[in-house]
Design a protein around this motif. Structure first.
Motif, short mmCIF file in Angstrom:
data_model
loop_
_atom_site.label_atom_id
_atom_site.label_comp_id
_atom_site.label_asym_id
_atom_site.label_seq_id
_atom_site.Cartn_x
_atom_site.Cartn_y
_atom_site.Cartn_z
N LEU A 87 0.82 -1.20 0.00
CA LEU A 87 0.00 0.00 0.00
C LEU A 87 0.86 1.26 0.00
O LEU A 87 1.97 1.27 0.56
N ASN A 88 0.34 2.32 -0.60
CA ASN A 88 1.07 3.58 -0.60
C ASN A 88 0.95 4.26 0.76
O ASN A 88 0.22 3.81 1.64
N LEU A 89 1.66 5.37 0.90
CA LEU A 89 1.71 6.06 2.19
C LEU A 89 0.33 6.47 2.68
O LEU A 89 -0.01 6.28 3.84
N ALA A 90 -0.49 7.03 1.78
CA ALA A 90 -1.81 7.51 2.20
C ALA A 90 -2.66 6.37 2.75
O ALA A 90 -3.35 6.53 3.76
N ASN A 91 -2.62 5.21 2.09
CA ASN A 91 -3.43 4.07 2.56
C ASN A 91 -2.88 3.48 3.85
O ASN A 91 -3.64 3.10 4.74
N ARG A 92 -1.54 3.38 3.94
CA ARG A 92 -0.96 2.89 5.20
C ARG A 92 -1.31 3.84 6.34
O ARG A 92 -1.64 3.42 7.45
N TRP A 93 -1.26 5.14 6.04
CA TRP A 93 -1.56 6.14 7.07
C TRP A 93 -3.00 6.07 7.54
O TRP A 93 -3.27 6.03 8.74
N ILE A 94 -3.96 6.05 6.61
CA ILE A 94 -5.37 6.09 7.03
C ILE A 94 -5.77 4.82 7.76
O ILE A 94 -6.55 4.84 8.72
N LEU A 95 -5.21 3.65 7.32
CA LEU A 95 -5.50 2.41 8.03
C LEU A 95 -4.93 2.46 9.45
O LEU A 95 -5.58 2.06 10.42
N SER A 96 -3.70 2.97 9.55
CA SER A 96 -3.08 3.09 10.87
C SER A 96 -3.87 4.04 11.76
O SER A 96 -4.11 3.76 12.94
N ARG A 97 -4.28 5.16 11.19
CA ARG A 97 -5.03 6.13 11.98
C ARG A 97 -6.38 5.55 12.42
O ARG A 97 -6.85 5.81 13.52
N PHE A 98 -7.00 4.74 11.54
CA PHE A 98 -8.27 4.13 11.95
C PHE A 98 -8.08 3.22 13.15
O PHE A 98 -8.82 3.30 14.14
N TYR A 99 -7.07 2.34 13.08
CA TYR A 99 -6.90 1.39 14.17
C TYR A 99 -6.35 2.06 15.43
O TYR A 99 -6.67 1.63 16.55
#
Length: 885
Positions: free
Chosen positions: A615-627
């Protein structure tokens, strides 16, 4: 899809529909399930006379959040509903109703009056239950109980008999709180004290052996002097040493009374000599018992003077006060009158000033019941949230007094005490009417006329609500109690004592005490003040979800809630944001298509598993922020920090997911990774927000591909700790700070948001950061509306550029061709002068004592906030001006 999802969210189209769906599908039901751990809440039963107010709305929203959360966590979650018969309150309502027919309850007689109360209950008693359903309360309504139900009444009588047989219930003549309006005894907790401005009256009591001599006593209640049986002084008071034992003639009634001594007399109060009226004052009652004085009651149950008052018979107690003072004045026995503030008990129902009254009542001995209840809290078996309330509880329990449980009304649980009319046998306690007298065998047996205090039935609520042993063994002890501070003594403490006494176990593990709902000026909401906000009106205007979210968002743990109607706009706006974002996502799912039910069908590319590294940075970031958010929400809910949990969800969904992530991926929204991530985040976010906003989350979740028939029985999102990527969060945070910095600079330069003729330079010595910014430059240009972005390593100040610093990074916007530097500086100067003039005006206003005195607190605070903002605005403008040199 566009046709299926309305552009605007309308709560009226969804809320009643989904509540009916939940009820029809029996989704609130909880059953004994050995394979599951139970989670139980018993509702603080609202009075059967009640209508929903903001206190109810807050209390029940909190309970519903807990129940929905624990249900989704996989526990067998039971929210036990019911209503309280509310003895005095309900009787008052029905008495007012029959008064319109020209009747009093005595005209009907006990049996007929009780029939009228049951008829009233049948017609109006379910009003608040219907209103709780409008709020979204997910109670197991099949279990709804009423404290006068047959089975519940049996439990009440059984509890009384058990305590009687243990010697814990007794009858005695004591000073109690008496309400002349309701004509019943009240417990200390039912007679809250209020400060009153009154007078201190100095009365002369002549000596028997010297009618021209006298002792002066000070009193706040001259009408009770007719029942005086002594005058008391302190034995250490040298002023009265030679007078002790002398005989006085009580004015107006000419009764002989003695001067006695006791250390409880306050030498500094009044003259240091006090009248002793054992039948009308709790302290005097104790003196009367100690010194074996006479007990003379001069006031009747209706608040009028009785036959012992002589010439003042049949006068209202306060009317008699004035007449007595006039008579004393005429006889020159009223020395003086001084203003005096005092604290007087008032009936908690009708607000009449209570009368300390010598009366024969039934009591429960509390000391032995209190000891294990004290230990349960001290040892941590029961925890209060916030913890400070444990001290309040313990202080009351450690100084507990016997509980007056008899009430002289008709509506309630009649005391199960029976008397033989033939042999006058002592009282017999029995849940059922005895067949015959155990002493003489007579069948002429009569039941005690009094009923039990309403709280005597309510203290059994956590276990008496269960109709069978199996349910009680599984669901008891309950898990959490959510209630208000004013009933810690009325209810919480007594439930703990009852649970330990009758079930040999605590009734609940956690007690969450929420604050009181007040208006924006801090005043408690009441009809008399005209500051009530009707929750049903808010639901009608904004929706139940908006009401629920707004209340929770502004309710810090255990703190009072300061409420205005405008506060509910936050919840409405959030609901609209959730709706619009969900609509946008559903519209942009590639080849989503339509199923007959209007849901998004399952698609392989939406559910396919991607490795995090792909995953790119934006997707890794939003998934991390969700969890990370999900983890914080769970922790806060477990700690009863509801506003913190709500704030985390709001911040993530509105700002990080909608404002940033969806904007970042918009240009490449059909990318399979982006499709999967935005869909999964939406679905999991709806589940996480469901306990707070159940209606809109159900409506949207039903439009997604799903298994199961309702979001409320889906599992709470699984916390995937391995997806939390703090490094990606840090990097993305730095990128967003750059975009925010450029946006702020545009605002400071008055560059229109849509203008895209702007170039920017970003300088950072951090090589890795430059690489990240280079890789993300396309999104930065798009989100910051730039025509050109240059990433450089070393910053040097150049004239004709506007610079700003974000941490270790310089951001520069070349001004050539963008703004007229001279005109812009003139514009800033004009703004500064205007702001300075406004500051001067507001400082004069806030320095005006008359304004501060007359203006509502809310207005004053708003003006102070405006002044603060103006000063901050000037600092920013000066900073921009200096940066343009």
């Amino acid at each position: 899809m566009l046709d299926e999802i309305p552009k605007q969210y309308n709560p009226k189209d969804t809320e009643d529909k989904w509540y009916k769906f939940w009820e029809e599908n029996n989704l609130f039901s909880a059953k004994v399930n050995p394979g599951k751990k139970p989670y139980t809440i018993v509702i603080p039963p609202p009075n059967v006379t009640g209508i929903l107010h903001m206190g109810h709305a807050l209390n029940n929203t909190i309970q519903d959040i807990l129940i929905r959360y624990q249900r989704m966590k996989g526990l067998e979650a039971l929210w036990m509903p019911g209503t309280d018969h509310a003895g005095i309150a309900t009787q008052n309502v029905v008495e007012k109703t029959i008064a319109k027919e020209g009747l009093k309850r005595q005209d009907l007689g006990r049996e007929k009056f009780i029939e009228r109360v049951w008829a009233w209950k049948k017609q109006y008693g379910s009003t608040i239950i219907r209103q709780l359903k409008k709020l979204g309360a997910s109670c197991d309504w099949e279990r709804e109980r009423f404290t006068m139900d047959k089975e519940y009444s049996e439990a009440v009588k059984d509890a009384f008999v058990v305590l009687w047989e243990k010697g814990l219930i007794y009858q005695d003549d004591k000073i109690i709180n008496w309400c002349p309006r309701c004509q019943t005894a009240l417990s200390d907790e039912e007679a809250p004290h209020r400060e009153l401005q009154s007078n201190l009256y100095y009365l002369k009591y002549p000596f028997k052996d010297n009618p021209d001599g006298f002792i002066v006593v000070a009193t706040t209640r001259p009408e009770t002097m007719l029942g005086d049986t002594a005058v008391a002084v302190n034995p250490k008071d040298k002023r009265y040493k030679k007078l002790v034992g002398k005989t006085l003639i009580l004015p107006l009634v000419n009764r002989e009374i003695k001067i006695i001594t006791d250390v409880v007399v306050d030498m500094k109060f009044g003259t240091g000599a006090v009248k002793v009226t054992p039948s009308h004052d709790p302290n005097d009652y104790a003196l009367g018992k100690k010194h074996r004085l006479g007990f003379i009651n001069v006031i009747a149950p209706d608040g009028k003077m009785n036959k012992n008052a002589g010439d003042y018979k049949d006068m209202d107690r306060f009317e008699a006060r004035e007449v007595i003072l006039e008579d004393l004045k005429e006889k020159r026995l009223l020395e003086k009158v001084e203003p005096h503030s005092l604290s007087a008990g008032h009936c908690y129902r009708c607000h009449t000033i209570i009368e300390p009254y010598l009366s024969r009542q039934w009591f429960v001995r509390m000391e032995s019941l209190a000891k294990p209840a004290i230990e349960a809290v001290k040892k941590g078996r029961i925890k209060f949230h916030p913890a400070r309330w444990a001290k309040v509880y313990l202080n009351w329990m450690e100084n507990i007094r016997d509980w007056c449980i008899s009430r002289q009304i008709w509506w309630g649980h009649r005391i199960p005490i029976w008397y033989c009319l033939d042999c006058k046998n002592a009282a017999m306690a029995s849940a059922e009417k005895p067949v015959k007298c155990i002493k003489c065998g007579s069948t002429d047996i009569k039941q005690d006329e009094d009923v039990l205090d309403t709280w005597f039935s309510s203290w059994l609520w956590p276990f008496a609500t269960f109709k069978n042993k199996e349910d009680r063994q599984y669901f008891y002890p309950t898990s959490s109690l959510v209630t208000a501070p004013e009933i810690i003594f009325f209810w919480v403490a007594r439930m703990i004592m009852a649970g330990l006494e009758f079930q040999n176990d605590i009734p609940f593990k956690d007690v969450y005490i929420h604050g009181t709902v007040r208006d924006v000026e801090g005043k408690k909401m009441s009809k008399s003040l005209g500051n009530i906000i009707d929750p049903l009106e808010i639901i009608n205007e904004y929706g139940a979800d908006a009401l629920r979210y707004s209340l929770i968002a502004i309710t810090a743990q255990g703190q009072d809630v300061y409420l205005s109607k405008e506060r509910f706009e936050q919840g409405r706006n959030f609901a609209n944001k959730i709706w619009n974002a969900s609509r946008f996502i559903l519209m942009n799912l590639e080849n989503a298509g339509q199923s007959p039910s209007g849901t998004v069908p399952a698609r392989t590319d939406l559910c396919v598993f991607f490795k995090k590294e792909e995953l790119n940075l934006a997707n890794r970031w939003i998934l991390s922020r969700f969890y990370s958010t999900l983890k914080g929400v769970g922790k806060n809910l477990e700690r009863y920090q509801f506003n913190e949990a709500a704030s985390l969800l709001y911040g993530f969904f509105w700002h990080e997911f909608c404002d940033w992530y969806l904007e970042i991926i918009k240009a490449d929204i059909q990318n399979p990774h982006n499709q999967m991530v935005m869909y999964k985040i939406l679905e999991k976010s709806l589940r996480a927000m469901h306990p707070f906003m159940p209606f809109i989350t159900e409506e949207l979740w039903q439009r997604l591909f799903h298994e199961g028939n309702s979001i409320m029985v889906q599992s709470w999102p699984h916390l995937q700790e391995d997806i939390i990527d703090l490094r990606s969060e840090k990097i993305m945070s730095e990128v967003l700070e750059i975009i925010t910095g450029i946006r702020n600079m545009r605002l400071e330069l008055d560059i229109l948001p849509h203008a895209d003729n702007i170039a920017a330079k970003v300088f950072t010595a951090n090589k890795h950061k430059r690489e990240v910014l280079e890789n993300f430059s396309g999104q930065i240009k798009s989100l910051a509306r730039l025509k050109q972005l240059t990433i450089l390593s070393e910053y040097k100040r150049v004239s004709g550029e506007f610079a700003s610093v974000v941490k270790d990074t310089h951001i520069v916007i070349p001004l050539s061709g963008v703004i007229d530097l001279k005109k812009h500086k003139e514009k800033i100067t004009t703004k500064i002068k205007k702001a300075e003039a406004e500051i001067n005006t507001k400082e004069k206003m806030l320095g005006d004592k008359n304004f501060l005195k007359r203006a509502p607190g809310e207005i004053v605070e708003k003006e102070k906030e405006k002044l603060k903002n103006l000063k901050e605005q000037i600092q920013k403008l000066k900073g921009v001006y200096d940066a343009l040199k």
